[in-house]
Write a protein that holds these residues in place. Structure first.
Motif, PDB file in Angstrom:
ATOM      1  N   GLN A  91       3.051   1.865  -3.854  1.00 60.81           N
ATOM      2  CA  GLN A  91       2.334   2.431  -5.013  1.00 60.81           C
ATOM      3  C   GLN A  91       2.678   3.895  -5.228  1.00 60.81           C
ATOM      4  OE1 GLN A  91      -1.924   1.986  -4.192  1.00 60.81           O
ATOM      5  NE2 GLN A  91      -1.311   0.202  -3.017  1.00 60.81           N
ATOM      6  N   SER A  92       3.315   4.492  -4.271  1.00 60.42           N
ATOM      7  CA  SER A  92       3.683   5.909  -4.242  1.00 60.42           C
ATOM      8  C   SER A  92       2.529   6.780  -3.797  1.00 60.42           C
ATOM      9  CB  SER A  92       4.291   6.391  -5.555  1.00 60.42           C
ATOM     10  OG  SER A  92       3.303   6.886  -6.414  1.00 60.42           O
ATOM     11  N   LEU A  93       2.791   8.061  -3.755  1.00 56.74           N
ATOM     12  CA  LEU A  93       1.881   8.979  -3.082  1.00 56.74           C
ATOM     13  C   LEU A  93       0.813   9.510  -4.028  1.00 56.74           C
ATOM     14  CD1 LEU A  93       4.589  11.107  -1.276  1.00 56.74           C
ATOM     15  CD2 LEU A  93       3.426   9.066  -0.459  1.00 56.74           C
ATOM     16  N   TRP A  94      -0.397   9.724  -3.477  1.00 59.94           N
ATOM     17  CA  TRP A  94      -1.446  10.384  -4.223  1.00 59.94           C
ATOM     18  C   TRP A  94      -0.926  11.754  -4.685  1.00 59.94           C
ATOM     19  CZ3 TRP A  94      -4.038  14.975  -4.099  1.00 59.94           C
ATOM     20  CH2 TRP A  94      -5.202  15.051  -4.864  1.00 59.94           C
ATOM     21  N   VAL A 132      -6.159  -0.277  -8.516  1.00 59.01           N
ATOM     22  CA  VAL A 132      -5.806  -0.768  -7.181  1.00 59.01           C
ATOM     23  C   VAL A 132      -6.783  -0.202  -6.166  1.00 59.01           C
ATOM     24  CG1 VAL A 132      -4.041  -0.906  -5.396  1.00 59.01           C
ATOM     25  CG2 VAL A 132      -3.360  -0.762  -7.794  1.00 59.01           C
ATOM     26  N   LEU A 133      -7.406  -1.083  -5.417  1.00 55.10           N
ATOM     27  CA  LEU A 133      -8.276  -0.641  -4.336  1.00 55.10           C
ATOM     28  C   LEU A 133      -7.582  -0.933  -3.011  1.00 55.10           C
ATOM     29  CD1 LEU A 133     -10.981   0.574  -3.505  1.00 55.10           C
ATOM     30  CD2 LEU A 133     -11.955  -1.718  -3.511  1.00 55.10           C
ATOM     31  N   ASN A 134      -7.135   0.129  -2.366  1.00 50.19           N
ATOM     32  CA  ASN A 134      -6.548  -0.060  -1.040  1.00 50.19           C
ATOM     33  C   ASN A 134      -7.671  -0.239  -0.034  1.00 50.19           C
ATOM     34  OD1 ASN A 134      -3.502   0.403  -1.273  1.00 50.19           O
ATOM     35  ND2 ASN A 134      -4.394   2.033  -2.519  1.00 50.19           N
ATOM     36  N   THR A 135      -7.431  -1.127   0.934  1.00 44.60           N
ATOM     37  CA  THR A 135      -8.482  -1.357   1.928  1.00 44.60           C
ATOM     38  C   THR A 135      -7.856  -1.560   3.303  1.00 44.60           C
ATOM     39  OG1 THR A 135     -10.529  -2.579   2.360  1.00 44.60           O
ATOM     40  CG2 THR A 135      -8.657  -3.878   1.609  1.00 44.60           C
ATOM     41  N   LEU A 193       1.534   1.813 -10.092  1.00 44.16           N
ATOM     42  CA  LEU A 193       1.048   0.576 -10.689  1.00 44.16           C
ATOM     43  C   LEU A 193       0.064   0.914 -11.806  1.00 44.16           C
ATOM     44  CD1 LEU A 193       0.395  -1.525  -7.438  1.00 44.16           C
ATOM     45  CD2 LEU A 193       2.341  -1.717  -8.983  1.00 44.16           C
ATOM     46  N   LYS A 246      -0.224  10.318  -7.621  1.00 45.23           N
ATOM     47  CA  LYS A 246       0.453   9.433  -8.572  1.00 45.23           C
ATOM     48  C   LYS A 246       0.159   7.980  -8.223  1.00 45.23           C
ATOM     49  CE  LYS A 246       4.187  12.652  -9.382  1.00 45.23           C
ATOM     50  NZ  LYS A 246       5.407  13.075  -8.727  1.00 45.23           N
ATOM     51  N   SER A 247       0.418   7.111  -9.193  1.00 46.83           N
ATOM     52  CA  SER A 247       0.326   5.694  -8.904  1.00 46.83           C
ATOM     53  C   SER A 247       1.476   4.977  -9.576  1.00 46.83           C
ATOM     54  CB  SER A 247      -1.002   5.123  -9.387  1.00 46.83           C
ATOM     55  OG  SER A 247      -0.993   3.727  -9.142  1.00 46.83           O
ATOM     56  N   SER A 250       0.831  -1.205   0.000  1.00 45.66           N
ATOM     57  CA  SER A 250       0.000   0.000   0.000  1.00 45.66           C
ATOM     58  C   SER A 250       0.868   1.258   0.000  1.00 45.66           C
ATOM     59  CB  SER A 250      -0.991   0.002   1.175  1.00 45.66           C
ATOM     60  OG  SER A 250      -0.350  -0.259   2.391  1.00 45.66           O
ATOM     61  N   VAL A 251       2.115   1.112   0.377  1.00 41.47           N
ATOM     62  CA  VAL A 251       3.027   2.257   0.404  1.00 41.47           C
ATOM     63  C   VAL A 251       3.771   2.394  -0.923  1.00 41.47           C
ATOM     64  CG1 VAL A 251       4.994   3.291   1.610  1.00 41.47           C
ATOM     65  CG2 VAL A 251       3.314   1.957   2.886  1.00 41.47           C
ATOM     66  N   PHE A 282      -6.626  -3.154   6.863  1.00 45.00           N
ATOM     67  CA  PHE A 282      -5.697  -4.255   7.134  1.00 45.00           C
ATOM     68  C   PHE A 282      -6.406  -5.613   7.279  1.00 45.00           C
ATOM     69  CE2 PHE A 282      -2.021  -5.438  10.280  1.00 45.00           C
ATOM     70  CZ  PHE A 282      -1.356  -6.132   9.280  1.00 45.00           C
TER      71      PHE A 282
END
Ligand SMILES: Cc1ncc(C[n+]2csc(CCOP(=O)(O)OP(=O)(O)O)c2C)c(N)n1
Ligand code: SF4
Lengths: 387, 301
Positions: B53-56, B65-68, B61, B58-59, B50-51, B70
Motif C-alpha cells: 500500500q506504500s508508506l504513510w 483499508v484497515l490494516n490489522t 489503494l 500515502k496510500s 500491508s506493505v 496478523f
C-alpha cells in the motif's frame, strides 16, 4: 445487581453499537447479560459472540475503526490473550471501553482477584480506572466513553473491578436510562478518520522511523490530556446526575492526616472503615483510594505528598523483581519534589485472599509506628505471608 | 465471462504502490477492486499487501483499508461488518485480503469463527504459498519439496487442504481462482458481491521474489499450475459444485502437462533437478496432483 450485570446495563445506557466478547470467569456474566438484553431487544446494538478474546478485541478494533461505540469485558488470561489488540487499540487511538474483572493469572488456576492482569498493561496507552463499588463501576463505565471519545484524548479505557468481590456481589446502583445519558454522551463520531468508502483512507500502513516517534508522542499527549478532560467529565456528570466519586484519587480524611493508606479497587471501601476506627482510637490517618492509575495522577499525589508524613501503599499484585505496581508510581512521582514522606509498600490479598478491616488497621499502624520512630524499617512487606 | 472491453476503467490500485516488479498480488487486487467498484472496506492483516500500500501518509489503494494484526483479519472484519450493520449500511462489502500465512496458519481460528457465525463478508486468501513479507519462510500452504528459508533443502510435507477446511464451514459461496485468469477472478468477485453470507475465495498467485523465477514469467507459471492440473479452478454455490472451464479438460490426467514443467522454471524447486535429477521427489509431486483431484472430486461431487 452485581457489577457485571451493571456493566451490561451500562452498555444499554450508553447506546453501545457493537459488543464482542468471550466468556471467562469471573467476567462471564457480562457477555451472558449482554446476550439476554440483546435477544430481548433491550440492547439495540450488535453482539458478536466471538471464538476468542484475541478476536473479541480485534472485532472491537474493526468496529471502532468504522465509527462504532464498542465495548468488551474480560479477565486475566482473556486480557492477556488480547495483548496484541490492547496495544493496537491505543496506537490506533480507538476509544474502546473494556471492563476487566481482575482475576489472578495462571498458573496455578485461581479465579479470584489479583491486579496483575490489568497492571501488566499499564504501559500500553490505556486509561485505567479501579472501581470500589457496583455504583461506581456503572457510572465510571459511562464516563469512560465520554473521556475516551473526547477529541483531546481519543484513547481506550479499561474499567477494572475486583473479581467476585464486585463482579458477583449484589448491590444497588442508580441506573440511568439511555435518554438521560444522551444529555451527557453524544453519539460517537470519530473526528479524524474512519473506514468509509466515501472517504477512503488506509489506516495502519507502514510508518518509518522518521514519523513513528511522533505517533507515539501524540498517544502520550492524548492520555495525558485525560487529566484535564476527566475533571470536566466528572464536573458535568455531577451537575447532571449528582454523582461524583472523588476524582482520580478519592481522598477520605486526608487533609489533616499524618499517614495515608493507598489502595486500588474494592479494598478502598474497607479501608474507609479502618480509617474511621483508627480515627476513633486517636490516630490522624486518611484513606486515598487510587481510582485512576493511568494517566497517573502525579499532581494530586504530590499534593498529598506535601501534607503527609507517611504513606502505607497497598498493592494487590506485584511487578516481580521490583515490588508493588502502584507504590513505585507513588515513589516516582514524589522524587522530583522536595516532599519525602516515609513510603512503605505492602503487598497482599493475592489470589483473592481476604483483606479485612483489621488487616488494614495493622498495616496503617505499622506505617504510623515507622513515622513515629523515624525509622523506615522494611521498604516492602508481603502482608500475611506464611512462613 | 466479462470481456476485457467491459472491465471498468477506473483504477483502485494506484500508481506508485510499493509492490515488487511482477507482483501478481497486484494483478489480483486490481481486478477484484474493478469488480467491487469502490463500495468496499478492505481488511488486511500483516502480509505483503500491508506493505505494498506504500508508506504513510500515502496510500497506493483508492479504497478504505484497515490494516490489522496478523492473526486477526476475520475478527476485525466481523467488527467492521457489525459496525456497518449497526449504522444501517447494508451495501458496503467487507473484504479481507490475507496471505496464506494469515489464513492457513495464524489466522485460521479467527476465520473459522467468522465463518461459523455466518458473517456476511468476503474473505480472500491470496496464496503465494509462503511467508513473503518476512522473507520466504514456509507456511502451511507451501508445497512439498519447495525450498524456503526455514526448509532449505525442501519442505517435507505437502500443503494443507484449506479448501476442505473452509468447505466444512459451509460458506454460501466458495471459489478458487488464479491471478493468470483475471477476468475469471473478476466474475467470481462480482458474483460474491451479489450473495449475502460468508464467502471465501482462494487465489493462487505466483511470487517472483519467493519462488525465484524471472519477473516476466508470472502469468506463464500461473497458467502452468492449471495446465499441469496442480491448481484446480472451481466454484461452489451452496453445495452445488462447478468445475471451472479452465480446469475441466485437466480432469483427464492424459491431458495434463507433466508437473515438471511447472517446477523447473522456479528456483524454489531447483534441488529437484540439481545437482542431479531426483526422479522420486518429482514423482511425489506428480502424484500429489492426482491426490488433490481425487480429494476435491470425492468431497464435492
Ligand atoms: C503475531 C505475529 N507474528 C508474526 C508476525 C510477522 N509476520 C508478518 S507478515 C508474516 C508472514 C505473512 O505471510 P503471508 O500471510 O503468507 O503473506 P505474504 O507475506 O506472503 O503476502 C509474518 C510471519 C506478525 N506480524 N505478527
Ligand atoms: S514478495 Fe511476492 S507477493 Fe510480495 S510484493 Fe513481492 S512479488 Fe508481491
Amino acid at each position: 445487581m452485581s457489577a457485571n450485570y451493571a456493566a451490561a446495563r451500562a452498555v444499554v445506557s450508553t447506546r453501545v453499537e457493537v459488543v464482542a466478547a468471550y466468556p471467562i470467569t469471573p467476567a462471564t456474566t457480562v457477555p451472558e447479560q449482554v446476550a439476554l438484553l440483546y435477544e430481548d431487544g433491550i440492547y439495540k446494538g450488535e453482539f458478536i459472540r466471538v471464538e476468542s478474546e484475541h478476536s473479541a478485541i480485534f472485532a472491537c478494533v474493526g468496529a471502532s475503526s468504522t465509527g462504532a461505540r464498542t465495548f468488551t469485558a474480560t479477565s486475566a488470561n482473556g486480557l492477556l490473550l488480547m495483548a496484541e489488540g490492547i496495544h493496537w487499540a491505543a496506537a490506533a487511538r480507538l476509544p474502546i471501553v473494556v471492563n476487566n474483572i481482575n482475576r489472578s493469572v495462571s498458573p496455578s488456576w485461581n479465579i479470584h482477584v489479583t491486579h496483575d492482569d490489568s497492571m501488566s498493561f499499564r504501559d500500553a496507552g490505556w486509561i485505567q480506572f479501579y472501581a470500589s463499588s457496583v455504583d461506581e463501576m456503572y457510572h465510571t463505565a459511562i464516563q469512560a466513553f465520554k473521556l475516551g471519545e473526547d477529541e483531546r484524548v481519543l484513547m481506550p479505557v479499561m474499567v477494572n473491578t475486583d473479581g467476585f468481590v464486585l463482579s458477583h456481589t449484589l448491590s444497588t446502583f442508580d441506573y440511568l436510562e439511555p435518554e438521560e445519558v444522551d444529555k451527557f454522551l453524544p453519539p460517537y463520531d470519530p473526528p479524524h478518520w474512519k473506514m468509509d468508502p466515501e472517504k477512503p483512507v488506509s489506516h495502519g500502513n507502514i510508518v518509518f522511523p522518521e514519523y513513528y516517534q511522533e505517533f507515539r508522542y501524540s498517544m502520550h499527549e492524548g492520555i495525558l490530556n485525560a487529566h484535564k478532560v476527566f475533571e470536566e467529565v466528572e464536573r458535568d456528570y455531577k451537575k447532571l446526575f449528582g454523582k461524583y466519586f472523588g476524582g482520580p484519587i478519592d481522598c477520605y480524611k486526608c487533609d489533616d492526616a499524618d499517614v495515608i493508606f493507598t489502595s486500588q479497587g474494592s479494598m478502598g471501601a474497607e479501608a474507609k472503615d479502618a480509617i474511621d476506627e483508627l480515627r476513633n482510637e486517636g490516630y490522624r490517618v486518611g484513606n486515598a483510594r487510587m481510582r485512576m492509575i493511568r494517566p497517573f495522577p502525579v499532581d494530586k499525589m504530590r499534593e498529598l505528598g506535601s501534607k503527609v508524613k507517611g504513606i502505607a501503599a497497598f498493592d494487590r499484585g506485584a511487578s516481580y523483581g521490583f515490588g508493588g505496581h502502584v507504590v513505585n508510581d507513588i515513589r516516582a512521582s514524589l522524587y522530583a519534589t522536595k516532599y519525602r514522606p516515609l513510603i512503605k509498600s505492602y503487598i497482599g490479598g493475592l489470589g483473592g485472599r481476604d483483606i479485612t478491616v483489621d488487616d488494614i488497621k495493622e498495616i496503617v499502624l505499622d506505617t504510623v509506628g515507622a513515622v513515629e520512630s523515624g525509622e523506615l524499617g522494611p521498604e516492602e512487606t508481603w502482608h500475611d505471608l506464611m512462613e | 465471462m466479462v470481456t476485457t472491453k467491459e472491465l471498468p476503467l477506473k483504477e483502485y490500485v494506484l500508481k506508485g504502490n510499493a509492490a515488487c516488479a511482477g507482483c501478481q498480488d497486484m494483478v489480483a487486487l486490481r481486478h477484484a477492486h474493478k469488480a467491487l467498484e469502490g463500495d468496499v472496506i478492505q481488511v488486511v492483516p500483516a502480509c505483503c499487501t500491508s506493505v505494498v500500500q506504500s508508506l504513510w501518509p500515502k496510500s497506493g489503494l483508492g479504497i478504505p483499508v484497515l490494516n490489522t494484526a496478523f492473526p486477526a483479519a476475520a475478527a476485525t472484519a466481523s467488527g467492521v461488518k457489525a459496525a456497518l450493520k449497526a449504522k444501517g449500511n447494508n451495501h458496503t462489502q467487507v473484504m479481507v485480503w490475507a496471505g496464506d500465512g494469515g489464513t492457513f496458519d495464524i489466522g485460521l481460528q479467527a476465520l473459522s469463527g467468522a465463518l461459523e457465525r455466518r458473517t456476511d463478508f468476503l474473505y480472500i486468501c491470496y496464496n503465494n504459498q509462503v511467508y513473503s513479507n518476512t522473507g520466504t519462510q514456509r507456511s502451511g500452504a507451501t508445497p512439498l519439496h519447495a525450498q524456503t528459508t526455514t526448509t532449505w533443502y525442501g519442505k517435507t510435507e505437502p500443503e494443507k487442504m484449506l479448501d476442505l477446511i473452509v468447505a466444512a464451514h459451509e460458506p454460501v459461496y466458495q471459489f478458487t481462482a488464479n491471478s493468470s485468469y483475471p477476468r475469471d477472478l473478476y466474475d467470481k468477485i462480482k458474483k460474491a458481491q451479489e450473495i449475502e453470507g460468508p464467502k471465501f475465495g482462494h487465489i493462487f498467485l505466483p511470487c517472483p521474489q519467493a519462488w525465484n523465477y524471472p519477473v516476466e514469467k508470472g502469468v506463464e507459471i500461473g497458467k502452468l499450475a492449471v495446465e499441469t492440473g496442480y491448481w484446480i479452478m472451481w466454484e461452489r454455490v451452496g453445495d452445488e459444485f462447478i468445475l471451472g472451464k479452465y480446469s475441466k479438460r485437466y480432469q483427464d490426467p492424459e491431458k495434463r502437462k507433466p508437473i515438471e514443467e511447472f517446477l523447473k522454471i522456479q528456483g524454489r524447486f531447483s534441488r529437484l533437478f540439481k545437482p542431479k535429477r531426483n526422479e522420486a521427489k518429482i514423482q511425489e509431486l506428480q502424484d500429489y496432483v492426482q491426490h488433490r483431484w481425487d480429494l476435491v472430486m470425492k468431497t464435492f461431487t
